[in-house]
Design an enzyme around this catalytic site. Structure first.
Site, PDB file in Angstrom:
ATOM      1  N   GLY A  10       1.682   8.962  10.193  1.00 54.22           N
ATOM      2  CA  GLY A  10       2.574   9.870   9.826  1.00 54.22           C
ATOM      3  C   GLY A  10       2.354  10.344   9.209  1.00 54.22           C
ATOM      4  N   ASN A  11       1.756  11.277   7.953  1.00 52.46           N
ATOM      5  CA  ASN A  11       1.707  12.141   7.030  1.00 52.46           C
ATOM      6  C   ASN A  11       1.396  13.567   7.582  1.00 52.46           C
ATOM      7  OD1 ASN A  11       1.826  10.936   4.717  1.00 52.46           O
ATOM      8  ND2 ASN A  11      -0.336   9.575   5.395  1.00 52.46           N
ATOM      9  N   LYS A 128       4.437  -3.153   2.967  1.00 52.92           N
ATOM     10  CA  LYS A 128       4.028  -1.679   4.509  1.00 52.92           C
ATOM     11  C   LYS A 128       5.079  -1.251   3.410  1.00 52.92           C
ATOM     12  CE  LYS A 128       3.958   0.883   7.944  1.00 52.92           C
ATOM     13  NZ  LYS A 128       3.705   1.800   7.242  1.00 52.92           N
ATOM     14  N   LYS A 214       0.408   1.161  12.608  1.00 45.97           N
ATOM     15  CA  LYS A 214       0.457   1.778  13.472  1.00 45.97           C
ATOM     16  C   LYS A 214      -0.353   1.372  14.002  1.00 45.97           C
ATOM     17  CE  LYS A 214      -0.722   6.015  12.353  1.00 45.97           C
ATOM     18  NZ  LYS A 214      -1.475   5.559  11.620  1.00 45.97           N
ATOM     19  N   LYS A 276      -7.415   1.377   9.263  1.00 40.15           N
ATOM     20  CA  LYS A 276      -7.821   2.530  10.093  1.00 40.15           C
ATOM     21  C   LYS A 276      -8.622   1.963  10.395  1.00 40.15           C
ATOM     22  CE  LYS A 276      -5.216   6.572   8.681  1.00 40.15           C
ATOM     23  NZ  LYS A 276      -4.237   6.865   9.452  1.00 40.15           N
TER      24      LYS A 276
HETATM   25  P1  ADP Z   1      -1.371   8.665   8.316  1.00 41.34           P
HETATM   26  O1  ADP Z   1       0.223   8.804   8.302  1.00 41.34           O
HETATM   27  O2  ADP Z   1      -2.212   9.333   9.007  1.00 41.34           O
HETATM   28  O3  ADP Z   1      -1.726   6.610   8.364  1.00 41.34           O
HETATM   29  P2  ADP Z   1      -2.703   7.648   5.473  1.00 41.34           P
HETATM   30  O4  ADP Z   1      -1.879   7.841   4.497  1.00 41.34           O
HETATM   31  O5  ADP Z   1      -2.309   6.109   5.939  1.00 41.34           O
HETATM   32  O6  ADP Z   1      -2.322   8.628   6.308  1.00 41.34           O
HETATM   33  O7  ADP Z   1      -4.021   7.610   5.572  1.00 41.34           O
HETATM   34  C1  ADP Z   1      -4.894   8.712   5.358  1.00 41.34           C
HETATM   35  C2  ADP Z   1      -5.127   9.099   3.604  1.00 41.34           C
HETATM   36  O8  ADP Z   1      -6.293   8.209   3.228  1.00 41.34           O
HETATM   37  C3  ADP Z   1      -5.289   9.992   3.681  1.00 41.34           C
HETATM   38  O9  ADP Z   1      -4.909  11.450   3.190  1.00 41.34           O
HETATM   39  C4  ADP Z   1      -6.560   9.847   2.059  1.00 41.34           C
HETATM   40  O10 ADP Z   1      -5.732  10.197   0.920  1.00 41.34           O
HETATM   41  C5  ADP Z   1      -6.389   8.177   2.783  1.00 41.34           C
HETATM   42  N1  ADP Z   1      -8.139   7.335   1.799  1.00 41.34           N
HETATM   43  C6  ADP Z   1      -8.090   6.261   0.964  1.00 41.34           C
HETATM   44  N2  ADP Z   1      -9.467   6.273   0.741  1.00 41.34           N
HETATM   45  C7  ADP Z   1     -10.071   7.350   1.764  1.00 41.34           C
HETATM   46  C8  ADP Z   1     -11.388   7.241   2.687  1.00 41.34           C
HETATM   47  N3  ADP Z   1     -12.345   6.180   2.046  1.00 41.34           N
HETATM   48  N4  ADP Z   1     -11.734   8.099   3.031  1.00 41.34           N
HETATM   49  C9  ADP Z   1     -10.938   9.355   3.514  1.00 41.34           C
HETATM   50  N5  ADP Z   1      -9.551   8.961   2.900  1.00 41.34           N
HETATM   51  C10 ADP Z   1      -9.243   7.922   2.721  1.00 41.34           C
HETATM   52 MG    MG Z   2      -1.228   5.274   6.751  1.00 41.16          MG
END
Ligand code: ADP
Ligand code: MG
Length: 314
Positions: A10-11, A128, A214, A276
């Site tokens: 989403g980001n 969420k 997701k 993830k």
């Molecule tokens: P998306 O919309 O892609 O699901 P999220 O914000 O849920 O994005 O997940 C990506 C974010 O996770 C990154 O922008 C980062 O700030 C954060 N993050 C948290 N822990 C970690 C980590 N260990 N390594 C990399 N990113 C991380």
């Molecule tokens: Mg996310």
């Protein structure tokens, strides 16, 4: 042909601080689509999924704002709406990019349901975040006027509405999606926003008010379709240890066991990188060849194992 489920964050569709206009989202989807179109023409059959956190929260707000004129829709219907909205924009952007590079695929968007367990503890613990971020005072006002649950997210610097996020059990439409992408003619956008959550009740599927993660839903779809790869595209190069600290370091190829150990040690936030990594582990342990976490710009390099974080089951 290698098969893959590619989940788009989403980001990446709506960058932090951007207004959720159609133009902004379409423009972001166009740049993501360039990388995905190149992957498809490079010999991959793929199904795409996407997040909907900001969008489904906005749809809910629209419903609440107009509630005296139009009866509001429940959250599962809002998720379905978000699949249609984002799916359509993605379909437009991707079709254009595929045509530009003369790659012949039809882009389809499938409304997708995800079965969840009605006894999932998540229903009594909303977690969420969806929709816009607010100040503490605004959040209190929101809680009073709509009865929703608000929670502070320090990392994002604000308060946000939170809703139940049960674990996905099965993607209802996994088999037809698989048939479509294996034909080599179609590219399917499916399981958007984690899928429309439904529960089994007296032999029927009934919608429930929740938003499924997701990444976990994409892993569920990838397992159901038995694809080779699960790819999660987000806004960082890959998975880091000690993320955000001066000692942070990017992980290259790691095994599911190593990933699980880091997960337990608390290297990944529950609401962002955590799901993830969890999705990646579940996928490779179920027989998937590899899971990749990276940003869209590095997709091409990551496919040849030269970028991103690669999770394997060795
Ligand atoms: P998306 O919309 O892609 O699901 P999220 O914000 O849920 O994005 O997940 C990506 C974010 O996770 C990154 O922008 C980062 O700030 C954060 N993050 C948290 N822990 C970690 C980590 N260990 N390594 C990399 N990113 C991380
Ligand atoms: Mg996310």
């Amino acid at each position: 042909m290698t098969t893959a489920v590619v989940a788009v964050g989403g980001n990446a569709i709506l960058k932090r601080g951007q207004l959720p206009t159609m133009d902004n989202q379409l423009q972001n989807l166009r740049s993501i689509s360039k990388h995905i179109a190149a992957m498809v023409s490079g010999g991959y059959n793929i199904s795409l999924s996407h997040g909907n956190g900001p969008q489904v929260g906005d749809i809910l707000l629209q419903n609440e704002a107009a509630k005296y004129e139009v009866p509001p829709m429940p959250l599962d219907v809002c998720v379905a709406q978000s699949q249609g909205m984002i799916g359509y924009l993605f379909q437009q952007a991707l079709t254009e990019e595929l045509e530009t590079i003369r790659c012949q695929r039809t882009v389809l968007c499938m409304l997708t349901r995800v079965i969840v367990d009605p006894g999932d503890e998540a229903f009594s613990r909303p977690s969420k975040p969806i929709g816009p971020y607010y100040t503490a005072a605004e959040a209190e006002q929101m809680e009073l006027s709509t009865g929703c649950v608000m929670r502070e997210d320090r990392a994002r610097g604000g308060w946000c509405r939170v809703v139940p996020s049960p674990r996905p059990v099965e993607i209802v439409e996994a088999a037809p999606i698989s048939r479509l992408i294996c034909s080599g003619r179609d590219l399917v956008i499916a399981a958007g926003g984690g899928g429309i959550p439904v529960v089994r009740q007296d032999g029927r599927l009934v919608g429930v008010e929740a938003v499924v993660d997701k990444d976990l839903a994409s892993a569920c779809l990838a397992k159901g379709m038995k694809v080779d790869l699960l790819i999660m595209l987000t806004d960082v190069d890959g998975v880091y240890l000690e993320h955000g600290s001066p000692r942070e370091r990017l992980l290259g190829e790691i095994t599911a066991d190593e990933a699980e150990r880091y997960l337990r040690e608390g290297h990944f936030y529950a609401g962002s990188m955590g799901p993830k990594v969890e999705a990646a582990i579940a996928f490779v342990r179920a027989g998937g060849r590899k899971a990749i976490i990276t940003r869209p710009e590095l997709l091409h390099t990551a496919l040849s194992s030269k970028a991103g974080t690669q999770i394997v089951n060795r």
